[in-house]
Design a protein around this motif. Sequence first.
Motif, PDB file in Angstrom:
ATOM      1  N   ILE A  68       0.669   8.328   0.299  1.00 19.89           N
ATOM      2  CA  ILE A  68      -0.546   8.499   1.090  1.00 19.89           C
ATOM      3  C   ILE A  68      -0.872   9.984   1.242  1.00 19.89           C
ATOM      4  N   GLU A  69       0.137  10.808   1.469  1.00 19.92           N
ATOM      5  CA  GLU A  69      -0.096  12.250   1.565  1.00 19.92           C
ATOM      6  C   GLU A  69      -0.686  12.805   0.272  1.00 19.92           C
ATOM      7  N   ILE A  70      -0.185  12.338  -0.855  1.00 15.22           N
ATOM      8  CA  ILE A  70      -0.711  12.787  -2.153  1.00 15.22           C
ATOM      9  C   ILE A  70      -2.168  12.360  -2.304  1.00 15.22           C
ATOM     10  N   LEU A  71      -2.465  11.108  -2.009  1.00 16.01           N
ATOM     11  CA  LEU A  71      -3.839  10.624  -2.118  1.00 16.01           C
ATOM     12  C   LEU A  71      -4.752  11.313  -1.109  1.00 16.01           C
ATOM     13  N   ALA A  72      -4.211  11.683   0.047  1.00 11.93           N
ATOM     14  CA  ALA A  72      -5.010  12.319   1.097  1.00 11.93           C
ATOM     15  C   ALA A  72      -5.504  13.703   0.695  1.00 11.93           C
ATOM     16  N   LEU A  73      -4.953  14.281  -0.347  1.00 11.78           N
ATOM     17  CA  LEU A  73      -5.448  15.568  -0.824  1.00 11.78           C
ATOM     18  C   LEU A  73      -6.923  15.490  -1.207  1.00 11.78           C
ATOM     19  N   SER A  74      -7.357  14.307  -1.649  1.00 11.67           N
ATOM     20  CA  SER A  74      -8.766  14.141  -2.027  1.00 11.67           C
ATOM     21  C   SER A  74      -9.464  13.050  -1.212  1.00 11.67           C
ATOM     22  N   LYS A  76      -8.057   5.876  -5.087  1.00 14.21           N
ATOM     23  CA  LYS A  76      -7.015   5.539  -6.064  1.00 14.21           C
ATOM     24  C   LYS A  76      -6.034   4.573  -5.421  1.00 14.21           C
ATOM     25  N   LYS A  77      -5.411   3.750  -6.247  1.00 11.66           N
ATOM     26  CA  LYS A  77      -4.414   2.814  -5.737  1.00 11.66           C
ATOM     27  C   LYS A  77      -3.012   3.300  -6.087  1.00 11.66           C
ATOM     28  N   VAL A  78      -2.038   2.704  -5.440  1.00  7.49           N
ATOM     29  CA  VAL A  78      -0.634   3.036  -5.663  1.00  7.49           C
ATOM     30  C   VAL A  78      -0.003   1.905  -6.461  1.00  7.49           C
ATOM     31  N   GLY A  79       0.642   2.257  -7.541  1.00  3.15           N
ATOM     32  CA  GLY A  79       1.401   1.286  -8.320  1.00  3.15           C
ATOM     33  C   GLY A  79       2.814   1.241  -7.788  1.00  3.15           C
ATOM     34  N   ILE A  80       3.311   0.028  -7.568  1.00  2.63           N
ATOM     35  CA  ILE A  80       4.690  -0.142  -7.117  1.00  2.63           C
ATOM     36  C   ILE A  80       5.400  -0.993  -8.151  1.00  2.63           C
ATOM     37  N   VAL A  81       6.470  -0.438  -8.698  1.00  4.38           N
ATOM     38  CA  VAL A  81       7.252  -1.134  -9.710  1.00  4.38           C
ATOM     39  C   VAL A  81       8.682  -1.227  -9.212  1.00  4.38           C
ATOM     40  N   MET A  82       9.241  -2.413  -9.290  1.00  4.12           N
ATOM     41  CA  MET A  82      10.645  -2.580  -8.914  1.00  4.12           C
ATOM     42  C   MET A  82      11.412  -3.134 -10.114  1.00  4.12           C
ATOM     43  N   GLY A  83      12.660  -2.735 -10.220  1.00  5.48           N
ATOM     44  CA  GLY A  83      13.473  -3.143 -11.351  1.00  5.48           C
ATOM     45  C   GLY A  83      13.910  -4.587 -11.307  1.00  5.48           C
ATOM     46  N   SER A  84      13.888  -5.177 -10.128  1.00  5.26           N
ATOM     47  CA  SER A  84      14.322  -6.556  -9.948  1.00  5.26           C
ATOM     48  C   SER A  84      13.606  -7.135  -8.738  1.00  5.26           C
ATOM     49  N   THR A 109       3.387  -0.465   4.685  1.00  8.46           N
ATOM     50  CA  THR A 109       2.931   0.857   5.126  1.00  8.46           C
ATOM     51  C   THR A 109       1.609   1.210   4.462  1.00  8.46           C
ATOM     52  N   LEU A 110       1.507   0.977   3.164  1.00 11.36           N
ATOM     53  CA  LEU A 110       0.249   1.244   2.456  1.00 11.36           C
ATOM     54  C   LEU A 110      -0.884   0.399   3.046  1.00 11.36           C
ATOM     55  N   ALA A 111      -0.601  -0.866   3.307  1.00 15.43           N
ATOM     56  CA  ALA A 111      -1.625  -1.752   3.873  1.00 15.43           C
ATOM     57  C   ALA A 111      -2.086  -1.258   5.240  1.00 15.43           C
ATOM     58  N   SER A 112      -1.163  -0.733   6.046  1.00 15.11           N
ATOM     59  CA  SER A 112      -1.540  -0.260   7.387  1.00 15.11           C
ATOM     60  C   SER A 112      -2.485   0.936   7.331  1.00 15.11           C
ATOM     61  N   PHE A 113      -2.499   1.644   6.208  1.00 13.00           N
ATOM     62  CA  PHE A 113      -3.412   2.771   6.021  1.00 13.00           C
ATOM     63  C   PHE A 113      -4.635   2.376   5.189  1.00 13.00           C
ATOM     64  N   GLY A 114      -4.692   1.125   4.769  1.00 12.40           N
ATOM     65  CA  GLY A 114      -5.812   0.671   3.959  1.00 12.40           C
ATOM     66  C   GLY A 114      -5.771   1.158   2.519  1.00 12.40           C
ATOM     67  N   VAL A 115      -4.586   1.475   2.035  1.00 13.35           N
ATOM     68  CA  VAL A 115      -4.425   1.965   0.668  1.00 13.35           C
ATOM     69  C   VAL A 115      -4.110   0.784  -0.246  1.00 13.35           C
ATOM     70  N   PRO A 116      -4.931   0.574  -1.260  1.00 11.68           N
ATOM     71  CA  PRO A 116      -4.679  -0.541  -2.170  1.00 11.68           C
ATOM     72  C   PRO A 116      -3.449  -0.281  -3.046  1.00 11.68           C
ATOM     73  N   CYS A 117      -2.733  -1.342  -3.342  1.00 11.49           N
ATOM     74  CA  CYS A 117      -1.583  -1.207  -4.233  1.00 11.49           C
ATOM     75  C   CYS A 117      -1.495  -2.424  -5.147  1.00 11.49           C
ATOM     76  N   GLU A 118      -0.747  -2.239  -6.191  1.00 11.32           N
ATOM     77  CA  GLU A 118      -0.468  -3.309  -7.151  1.00 11.32           C
ATOM     78  C   GLU A 118       1.032  -3.296  -7.379  1.00 11.32           C
ATOM     79  N   VAL A 119       1.666  -4.457  -7.349  1.00 13.14           N
ATOM     80  CA  VAL A 119       3.121  -4.548  -7.378  1.00 13.14           C
ATOM     81  C   VAL A 119       3.572  -5.322  -8.612  1.00 13.14           C
TER      82      VAL A 119
END
Length: 166
Positions: A126-132, A2-10, A23-33
């Motif tokens: 990452i801890e949440i995703l690491a559950l699976s 699963k990937k992590v969605g990152i949303v910023m207000g500005s 940090t996500l990249a250093s663990f190889g976790v894909p994200c979308e911003v």
Amino acid sequence: MKKVGIVMGSASDLPIVRKAIDTLASFGVPCEVHVYSAHRTPAEAADFARTARDMGFGVIIAAAGMAAHLAGAIAAQTTLPVIGIPCKSNNLDGIDALLSTVQMPSGIPVATVAIDGAANAALLSIEILALSEPELAAKLDAKRAADAAGVLEKDAAVAAEFNFAD
């Protein structure tokens, strides 16, 4: 994975959010911003949150300052875990954003990290995703061990300099 969605207000929150991205990249976790405002683009923010699970996201990080309604607005539209990053601003040094992010009504939880705590938001994701994902769990264990070793190295250096017998 699963990937992590990152949303910023500005877009001005990007220097803070970049710590989560790195940090996500250093663990190889894909994200979308994305930049979505709870007040200026509420339909887009809501649509992102409502479709996030179907789009392959496992966690959403929402960063905002001042009124900081973004994390709550996102959480209201999804049952995915949402982690809020209250961002420091010129007004009240981010305490307003912290309180807005952490004070959610019962039934719409938002996990909240420290003001500007983007690295911890990423680690919690990452801890949440690491559950699976056992390989993520192993990477987290290795990071904790390396962090502990670093502290013990510093302890040894300080002890060598300052601890002496009479």
